[in-house]
Scaffold this motif. Structure first.
Motif, PDB file in Angstrom:
ATOM      1  N   GLU A  51     -63.084 -36.775 -61.836  1.00  0.00           N
ATOM      2  CA  GLU A  51     -61.575 -37.741 -61.586  1.00  0.00           C
ATOM      3  C   GLU A  51     -60.663 -36.901 -60.596  1.00  0.00           C
ATOM      4  O   GLU A  51     -60.143 -37.679 -59.825  1.00  0.00           O
ATOM      5  N   ALA A  52     -60.434 -35.652 -60.985  1.00  0.00           N
ATOM      6  CA  ALA A  52     -59.602 -35.007 -60.040  1.00  0.00           C
ATOM      7  C   ALA A  52     -60.118 -35.184 -58.652  1.00  0.00           C
ATOM      8  O   ALA A  52     -59.438 -35.146 -57.643  1.00  0.00           O
ATOM      9  N   ARG A  53     -61.152 -34.901 -58.374  1.00  0.00           N
ATOM     10  CA  ARG A  53     -62.025 -34.992 -56.975  1.00  0.00           C
ATOM     11  C   ARG A  53     -61.786 -36.327 -56.236  1.00  0.00           C
ATOM     12  O   ARG A  53     -61.572 -36.726 -55.161  1.00  0.00           O
ATOM     13  N   SER A  54     -61.929 -37.485 -56.919  1.00  0.00           N
ATOM     14  CA  SER A  54     -61.818 -38.980 -56.714  1.00  0.00           C
ATOM     15  C   SER A  54     -60.181 -39.059 -56.408  1.00  0.00           C
ATOM     16  O   SER A  54     -59.890 -39.777 -55.435  1.00  0.00           O
ATOM     17  N   LEU A  55     -59.332 -38.520 -57.107  1.00  0.00           N
ATOM     18  CA  LEU A  55     -58.028 -38.556 -57.028  1.00  0.00           C
ATOM     19  C   LEU A  55     -57.494 -37.663 -55.876  1.00  0.00           C
ATOM     20  O   LEU A  55     -56.206 -38.115 -55.269  1.00  0.00           O
ATOM     21  N   ALA A  56     -58.012 -36.657 -55.725  1.00  0.00           N
ATOM     22  CA  ALA A  56     -57.443 -35.479 -54.784  1.00  0.00           C
ATOM     23  C   ALA A  56     -58.716 -35.167 -53.705  1.00  0.00           C
ATOM     24  O   ALA A  56     -58.994 -34.241 -53.786  1.00  0.00           O
ATOM     25  N   PRO A  57     -59.137 -36.239 -52.920  1.00  0.00           N
ATOM     26  CA  PRO A  57     -60.678 -35.949 -52.303  1.00  0.00           C
ATOM     27  C   PRO A  57     -60.375 -34.913 -51.189  1.00  0.00           C
ATOM     28  O   PRO A  57     -61.537 -34.057 -50.990  1.00  0.00           O
ATOM     29  N   ASN A  58     -59.261 -34.386 -50.712  1.00  0.00           N
ATOM     30  CA  ASN A  58     -59.124 -33.589 -49.733  1.00  0.00           C
ATOM     31  C   ASN A  58     -58.922 -32.034 -50.178  1.00  0.00           C
ATOM     32  O   ASN A  58     -58.595 -31.086 -49.275  1.00  0.00           O
ATOM     33  N   ALA A  59     -58.686 -31.981 -51.435  1.00  0.00           N
ATOM     34  CA  ALA A  59     -58.359 -30.792 -52.020  1.00  0.00           C
ATOM     35  C   ALA A  59     -59.643 -30.060 -52.630  1.00  0.00           C
ATOM     36  O   ALA A  59     -60.421 -30.437 -52.983  1.00  0.00           O
ATOM     37  N   ARG A  60     -59.575 -28.624 -52.363  1.00  0.00           N
ATOM     38  CA  ARG A  60     -60.865 -27.982 -52.579  1.00  0.00           C
ATOM     39  C   ARG A  60     -61.019 -27.370 -53.647  1.00  0.00           C
ATOM     40  O   ARG A  60     -62.264 -26.785 -54.259  1.00  0.00           O
ATOM     41  N   ASP A  61     -60.069 -27.014 -54.488  1.00  0.00           N
ATOM     42  CA  ASP A  61     -60.137 -26.233 -55.846  1.00  0.00           C
ATOM     43  C   ASP A  61     -59.136 -26.920 -56.792  1.00  0.00           C
ATOM     44  O   ASP A  61     -58.412 -27.718 -56.570  1.00  0.00           O
ATOM     45  N   PRO A  62     -59.137 -26.340 -58.161  1.00  0.00           N
ATOM     46  CA  PRO A  62     -58.115 -27.078 -59.235  1.00  0.00           C
ATOM     47  C   PRO A  62     -56.864 -27.099 -58.848  1.00  0.00           C
ATOM     48  O   PRO A  62     -56.187 -27.954 -59.171  1.00  0.00           O
ATOM     49  N   ALA A  63     -56.651 -25.762 -58.471  1.00  0.00           N
ATOM     50  CA  ALA A  63     -54.906 -25.630 -57.914  1.00  0.00           C
ATOM     51  C   ALA A  63     -54.630 -26.370 -56.768  1.00  0.00           C
ATOM     52  O   ALA A  63     -53.575 -27.080 -57.035  1.00  0.00           O
ATOM     53  N   ALA A  64     -55.383 -26.664 -56.035  1.00  0.00           N
ATOM     54  CA  ALA A  64     -54.760 -27.605 -54.743  1.00  0.00           C
ATOM     55  C   ALA A  64     -54.972 -29.007 -55.211  1.00  0.00           C
ATOM     56  O   ALA A  64     -54.002 -29.904 -54.993  1.00  0.00           O
ATOM     57  N   ARG A  65     -55.899 -29.618 -56.146  1.00  0.00           N
ATOM     58  CA  ARG A  65     -55.736 -30.785 -56.622  1.00  0.00           C
ATOM     59  C   ARG A  65     -54.809 -31.022 -57.472  1.00  0.00           C
ATOM     60  O   ARG A  65     -53.805 -32.070 -57.221  1.00  0.00           O
ATOM     61  N   ALA A  66     -54.354 -30.054 -58.550  1.00  0.00           N
ATOM     62  CA  ALA A  66     -53.254 -30.069 -59.212  1.00  0.00           C
ATOM     63  C   ALA A  66     -51.692 -30.460 -58.344  1.00  0.00           C
ATOM     64  O   ALA A  66     -51.151 -31.126 -58.614  1.00  0.00           O
ATOM     65  N   GLU A  67     -51.877 -29.387 -57.306  1.00  0.00           N
ATOM     66  CA  GLU A  67     -50.753 -29.316 -56.542  1.00  0.00           C
ATOM     67  C   GLU A  67     -50.360 -30.746 -55.681  1.00  0.00           C
ATOM     68  O   GLU A  67     -49.245 -31.485 -55.839  1.00  0.00           O
ATOM     69  N   TYR A  68     -51.530 -31.364 -55.537  1.00  0.00           N
ATOM     70  CA  TYR A  68     -51.433 -32.625 -54.726  1.00  0.00           C
ATOM     71  C   TYR A  68     -51.069 -33.897 -55.910  1.00  0.00           C
ATOM     72  O   TYR A  68     -50.180 -34.622 -55.482  1.00  0.00           O
ATOM     73  N   LEU A  69     -51.670 -33.650 -57.029  1.00  0.00           N
ATOM     74  CA  LEU A  69     -51.256 -34.802 -58.057  1.00  0.00           C
ATOM     75  C   LEU A  69     -49.950 -34.704 -58.490  1.00  0.00           C
ATOM     76  O   LEU A  69     -49.419 -35.666 -58.837  1.00  0.00           O
ATOM     77  N   ARG A  70     -49.459 -33.516 -58.619  1.00  0.00           N
ATOM     78  CA  ARG A  70     -48.083 -33.083 -59.175  1.00  0.00           C
ATOM     79  C   ARG A  70     -47.268 -33.517 -58.095  1.00  0.00           C
ATOM     80  O   ARG A  70     -46.051 -34.308 -58.448  1.00  0.00           O
ATOM     81  N   GLY A  71     -47.571 -33.484 -56.587  1.00  0.00           N
ATOM     82  CA  GLY A  71     -46.665 -34.154 -55.711  1.00  0.00           C
ATOM     83  C   GLY A  71     -46.485 -35.591 -55.821  1.00  0.00           C
ATOM     84  O   GLY A  71     -45.612 -35.979 -55.437  1.00  0.00           O
ATOM     85  N   LEU A  72     -47.589 -36.489 -56.621  1.00  0.00           N
ATOM     86  CA  LEU A  72     -47.380 -37.779 -56.542  1.00  0.00           C
ATOM     87  C   LEU A  72     -46.342 -38.165 -58.037  1.00  0.00           C
ATOM     88  O   LEU A  72     -46.319 -39.415 -58.317  1.00  0.00           O
ATOM     89  N   GLY A  73     -46.063 -36.981 -58.441  1.00  0.00           N
ATOM     90  CA  GLY A  73     -45.134 -37.378 -59.756  1.00  0.00           C
ATOM     91  C   GLY A  73     -45.444 -36.796 -61.066  1.00  0.00           C
ATOM     92  O   GLY A  73     -44.670 -36.924 -62.059  1.00  0.00           O
ATOM     93  N   SER A  74     -46.742 -36.370 -61.290  1.00  0.00           N
ATOM     94  CA  SER A  74     -47.049 -36.147 -62.511  1.00  0.00           C
ATOM     95  C   SER A  74     -46.411 -34.851 -62.886  1.00  0.00           C
ATOM     96  O   SER A  74     -46.392 -33.759 -62.265  1.00  0.00           O
ATOM     97  N   ASP A  75     -45.676 -34.443 -64.049  1.00  0.00           N
ATOM     98  CA  ASP A  75     -44.828 -33.125 -64.497  1.00  0.00           C
ATOM     99  C   ASP A  75     -46.019 -32.121 -64.540  1.00  0.00           C
ATOM    100  O   ASP A  75     -45.744 -30.999 -64.120  1.00  0.00           O
ATOM    101  N   TRP A  76     -47.016 -32.453 -65.424  1.00  0.00           N
ATOM    102  CA  TRP A  76     -48.017 -31.427 -65.729  1.00  0.00           C
ATOM    103  C   TRP A  76     -49.420 -32.070 -65.446  1.00  0.00           C
ATOM    104  O   TRP A  76     -49.623 -33.273 -65.552  1.00  0.00           O
ATOM    105  N   VAL A  77     -50.289 -31.145 -64.874  1.00  0.00           N
ATOM    106  CA  VAL A  77     -51.630 -31.706 -64.566  1.00  0.00           C
ATOM    107  C   VAL A  77     -52.384 -30.608 -65.359  1.00  0.00           C
ATOM    108  O   VAL A  77     -52.556 -29.412 -65.335  1.00  0.00           O
ATOM    109  N   LEU A  78     -53.393 -31.160 -66.360  1.00  0.00           N
ATOM    110  CA  LEU A  78     -54.453 -30.430 -67.030  1.00  0.00           C
ATOM    111  C   LEU A  78     -55.810 -30.508 -66.315  1.00  0.00           C
ATOM    112  O   LEU A  78     -56.622 -32.046 -66.595  1.00  0.00           O
ATOM    113  N   HIS A  79     -56.109 -29.834 -65.787  1.00  0.00           N
ATOM    114  CA  HIS A  79     -57.520 -30.041 -65.076  1.00  0.00           C
ATOM    115  C   HIS A  79     -58.868 -29.329 -65.599  1.00  0.00           C
ATOM    116  O   HIS A  79     -58.848 -28.347 -66.149  1.00  0.00           O
TER     117      HIS A  79
END
Length: 262
Positions: free
Chosen positions: A146-174
């Motif tokens: 799901e994280a890859r679908s939501l953040a397709p251009n991010a290459r690792d969990p940290a990058a995906r979480a940074e992108y998703l947190r930038g969209l407004g989520s306070d915390w991301v559990l990858h």
């Protein structure tokens, strides 16, 4: 007649799985086992078993919104858990209700695909999740797929979480249960660079409803007053125990035993 103090109320907005492995059954069992009162709003009916999902009938968005608003007007809701929403129309309706209650912690489990691989949500839901629901979420709980679908251009969990947190989520559990790793590696990312790494023994077999169980357990712990890192820690431990004592009731995946106590 005297009454005992009431349990915290968790508003659950999710779909029904007739096998009882995932969806609102998983949510209500987890929330109840952790000492909360579940208030379930049905977003979709599915034809589903422990092998896969075969059909999804999404509820009318106005009906979903009316269910949720009625509960919020009546009960002292302490936390919200969002699961299967099905399409952008339902997602928009849910966002419209929750925007009136910004004080409530929200756990958003971005359900897109069934464990067996069948798609459970329309493609247009992804933009709604990003634009309307993530800004309302306290904890986002995507698995790696799901994280890859939501953040397709991010290459690792940290990058995906940074992108998703930038969209407004306070915390991301990858979550890493669907990764090909010896153990299950989960990563929690939060404000100001906060990060916690969790490693759990990978249990044999596959489990139907593990994501629903974990997200609901987090919501229950938030309803009890835990801060997000503590809620995530406690919920993962409880979920791992539920998985470890799971049953193979059907022909497919194991179902977590959420009734075995805390």
């Amino acid at each position: 007649m005297s009454q005992s103090p009431h349990p915290p109320v968790v508003l659950i907005i999710a779909g029904n799985d007739p096998s009882g492995g995932a969806g609102v059954t998983a949510d209500t069992q987890a929330v109840s086992a952790l000492g909360c009162h579940p208030a379930p709003v049905i977003t979709a009916l599915t034809v589903q078993d422990t092998l896969n999902a075969y059909r999804v009938e999404v509820s009318d968005p106005d009906l979903v919104a009316e269910q949720a608003a009625t509960v919020l007007d009546d009960l002292p809701v302490a936390a919200v858990k969002l699961g299967l929403l099905g399409n952008a129309e339902v997602g928009e309706a849910v966002a419209g209700v929750l925007e009136s209650h910004p004080e409530l912690p929200v756990v958003l489990d971005p359900v897109l695909v069934a464990a067996g691989g069948a798609r459970l949500a329309e493609e247009n839901l992804i933009d709604c999740l990003k634009q309307r629901l993530m800004p309302l979420s306290t904890v986002l709980t995507p698995n790696a797929s799901e994280a890859r679908s939501l953040a397709p251009n991010a290459r690792d969990p940290a990058a995906r979480a940074e992108y998703l947190r930038g969209l407004g989520s306070d915390w991301v559990l990858h979550k890493g249960a669907d990764e090909d790793t010896p153990d299950v590696d989960n990563f929690l990312f939060g404000p100001d660079g906060q990060r916690e790494d969790f490693r759990w023994e990978r249990l044999p077999g596959q489990y139907h409803g593990s994501g629903c169980t974990l997200a609901s357990a987090i919501a229950a712990r938030l309803a009890h007053g835990d801060d997000p890192p503590l809620a995530v820690q406690h919920a993962q431990h409880w979920t791992w125990l539920a998985l470890s004592r799971g049953w193979r009731l059907g022909k497919g995946q194991y179902i977590p035993n959420r009734l075995g106590g805390q």
